[in-house]
Design an enzyme around this catalytic site. Structure first.
Site, mmCIF file in Angstrom:
data_model
loop_
_atom_site.group_PDB
_atom_site.id
_atom_site.type_symbol
_atom_site.label_atom_id
_atom_site.label_comp_id
_atom_site.label_asym_id
_atom_site.label_seq_id
_atom_site.Cartn_x
_atom_site.Cartn_y
_atom_site.Cartn_z
ATOM 1 N N GLY A 72 -9.974 -2.213 2.422
ATOM 2 C CA GLY A 72 -10.052 -3.386 2.298
ATOM 3 C C GLY A 72 -9.112 -4.087 3.362
ATOM 4 N N ASN A 152 -13.398 -10.992 -6.337
ATOM 5 C CA ASN A 152 -12.862 -10.312 -7.133
ATOM 6 C C ASN A 152 -12.181 -10.709 -8.690
ATOM 7 O OD1 ASN A 152 -10.700 -11.264 -5.254
ATOM 8 N ND2 ASN A 152 -10.002 -10.050 -6.321
ATOM 9 N N GLN A 180 -16.003 -6.216 -2.489
ATOM 10 C CA GLN A 180 -16.524 -6.613 -3.967
ATOM 11 C C GLN A 180 -18.210 -6.144 -4.535
ATOM 12 O OE1 GLN A 180 -15.055 -5.532 -6.323
ATOM 13 N NE2 GLN A 180 -13.084 -5.566 -5.759
ATOM 14 N N SER A 200 -13.884 -1.547 1.319
ATOM 15 C CA SER A 200 -13.258 -0.206 1.350
ATOM 16 C C SER A 200 -14.388 0.724 -0.058
ATOM 17 C CB SER A 200 -12.783 -0.723 0.344
ATOM 18 O OG SER A 200 -12.238 0.160 -0.381
ATOM 19 N N GLY A 201 -14.145 1.657 0.519
ATOM 20 C CA GLY A 201 -14.903 3.278 0.097
ATOM 21 C C GLY A 201 -14.497 2.822 -1.822
ATOM 22 N N HIS A 202 -12.847 2.702 -2.170
ATOM 23 C CA HIS A 202 -13.193 3.480 -3.880
ATOM 24 C C HIS A 202 -13.838 2.364 -4.685
ATOM 25 C CE1 HIS A 202 -9.592 0.764 -4.593
ATOM 26 N NE2 HIS A 202 -9.866 0.555 -3.600
ATOM 27 N N THR A 238 -6.140 10.093 14.034
ATOM 28 C CA THR A 238 -6.403 10.894 14.272
ATOM 29 C C THR A 238 -7.678 10.508 12.982
ATOM 30 O OG1 THR A 238 -4.989 11.920 14.684
ATOM 31 C CG2 THR A 238 -6.976 13.848 13.086
ATOM 32 N N CYS A 326 -3.920 -6.323 -6.963
ATOM 33 C CA CYS A 326 -2.802 -6.035 -6.213
ATOM 34 C C CYS A 326 -1.964 -7.252 -6.521
ATOM 35 C CB CYS A 326 -3.731 -6.740 -4.772
ATOM 36 S SG CYS A 326 -5.318 -5.423 -4.147
#
Length: 394
Positions: A72, A152, A180, A200-202, A238, A326
């Site tokens: 993100g 968030n 979020q 964001s994936g996590h 990649t 963060c």
């Protein structure tokens, strides 16, 4: 520690078993580089394409509008920096809010040093953007409005559709940090008039180190990472195939389970809110009472320090936070809580708890009892609380 209750899902989530299972073959079996021309690499290429299509379907977007990133924060940086560069001939004014994630705020500060002007909008006591203030802030040289979908820290959901309408009525691009919100709330980019969206994936039971930026077709966003021709020449490097596969599976899972999952989270969330507010005096809920993320709770307890509360909760097997992960090393109170009007001494006593579908009401009973016991102990050692109680006994 006999019990473990994880309530920091806004910081990160546990990767779902089906996500991990989907990723594994792309580490050791189908490990080809998607950019290679031989048949073996085709399996990786097909997997990347499938995940891109899954994410696009979730947003009501086109597959060629989804660009994979490392998360993100990168997506937020890309949206702001590349827009600033691409549209600087039109103007150098950007609008955001005082309660954004630091991935936006620090990027905005960086752009200010480069000669751009940034307007930071105030929010009301619930953390909601004031639409009239937004309208008044628009200038002829405004090129971008970037306002998060949901906060968030305090969970408040913004009037995103109205913000998007205002932006487009004035010919301005609209970006939203949905890190979020994506997977917790149904989001269709056309319905909300969104030109760019970060995720964001996590945050939705996917892997760390992978995210995406949705860029509406026709938006003149330039390359963010220079090098090869990956991501249609806009983001070189990649492809992280296992991560992309995991993200696609996590999105598929989140969309399928959203209704049942969020209904459960809301029920459990509200159960704890009522219990804590009813049993612990001098406590306030931060953020909008109902128009908030299904899994978000944020309390402020007067006369205590949030850091001490977190440490003692950890000793009880409970993982929470005082705000964004963060900024966990900072001694300053949350910029979000200050922006909604809390004084420093109350903002310092904050606790954010973010649920998953695995959390039960029985877990919340344990958590509420632990919070009550710890808050009482911390207040018993507080001279401020002692003075306050003496005054109110007279």
């Amino acid at each position: 520690m006999s019990k473990f209750i994880y309530l920091d899902n806004a910081a990160t989530t546990k990767a779902a078993p089906e996500v991990v299972e989907a990723m594994l073959p792309y580490f050791t079996e189908d490990y080809g580089n998607p950019s290679s021309v031989y048949e073996f690499a085709g399996k990786s290429r097909e997997a990347v394409t499938k995940s891109r299509e899954t994410i696009a379907d979730a947003l009501g977007a086109q597959a060629n509008e989804i660009y994979f990133t490392a998360g993100g924060s990168e997506a937020d940086n890309w949206a702001l920096k590349a827009t600033a560069e691409a549209y600087e001939s039109k103007g150098k004014h950007i609008i955001t809010t005082k309660i954004e994630h630091h991935a936006i705020l620090h990027t905005a500060e960086y752009l200010e040093k480069k000669g751009y002007e940034v307007t930071y909008l105030d929010v009301d006591e619930n953390g909601v953007v004031k639409l009239e203030e937004l309208k008044k802030s628009i200038r002829p040289d405004t090129i971008l409005i970037s306002i998060m979908f949901a906060n968030n820290e305090i969970g408040t959901i913004q009037p995103v559709k109205e913000i998007g309408e205002i932006a487009h009525a004035n010919g301005i691009l609209f970006h939203t940090d949905a890190v979020q919100a994506f997977g917790q709330i149904p989001i269709k980019v056309d319905e909300f008039h969104i030109d760019m969206l970060s995720a964001s994936g996590h945050k939705l039971n996917g892997p760390k180190g992978i995210g995406f930026l949705y860029i509406r077709k026709g938006v003149k966003i330039r390359s963010f990472v220079h090098g090869g021709a990956q991501e249609r020449k806009r983001r070189a490097g990649t492809e992280n195939v296992p991560g992309i596969v995991g993200l696609g599976k996590a999105v598929e899972r989140a969309m399928t389970s959203m209704g049942k999952r969020t209904a459960h989270e809301i029920e459990v969330r509200d159960y704890l809110i009522e219990k804590v507010l009813g049993e612990i005096p001098y406590t306030r809920l931060n953020g909008h009472r109902t128009n908030r993320l299904p899994n978000n709770i944020n309390f402020s307890f007067q006369f205590i320090e949030g850091e001490s509360l977190l440490i003692m909760l950890d000793m009880e097997g409970i993982c929470g936070s005082s705000g964004s992960a963060c900024t966990s090393g900072s001694l300053d109170p949350s910029h979000v809580l200050l922006a909604i009007g809390l004084p420093h001494e109350i903002a310092h006593g904050s606790l954010r708890l973010t649920l998953s579908e695995e959390i039960t009401k029985e877990d919340m009973d344990y958590v509420a009892d632990a919070i009550k016991r710890i808050v009482e102990r911390l207040r018993s050692m507080s001279p401020l609380y002692e003075d306050f109680m003496k005054k109110h006994r007279k």
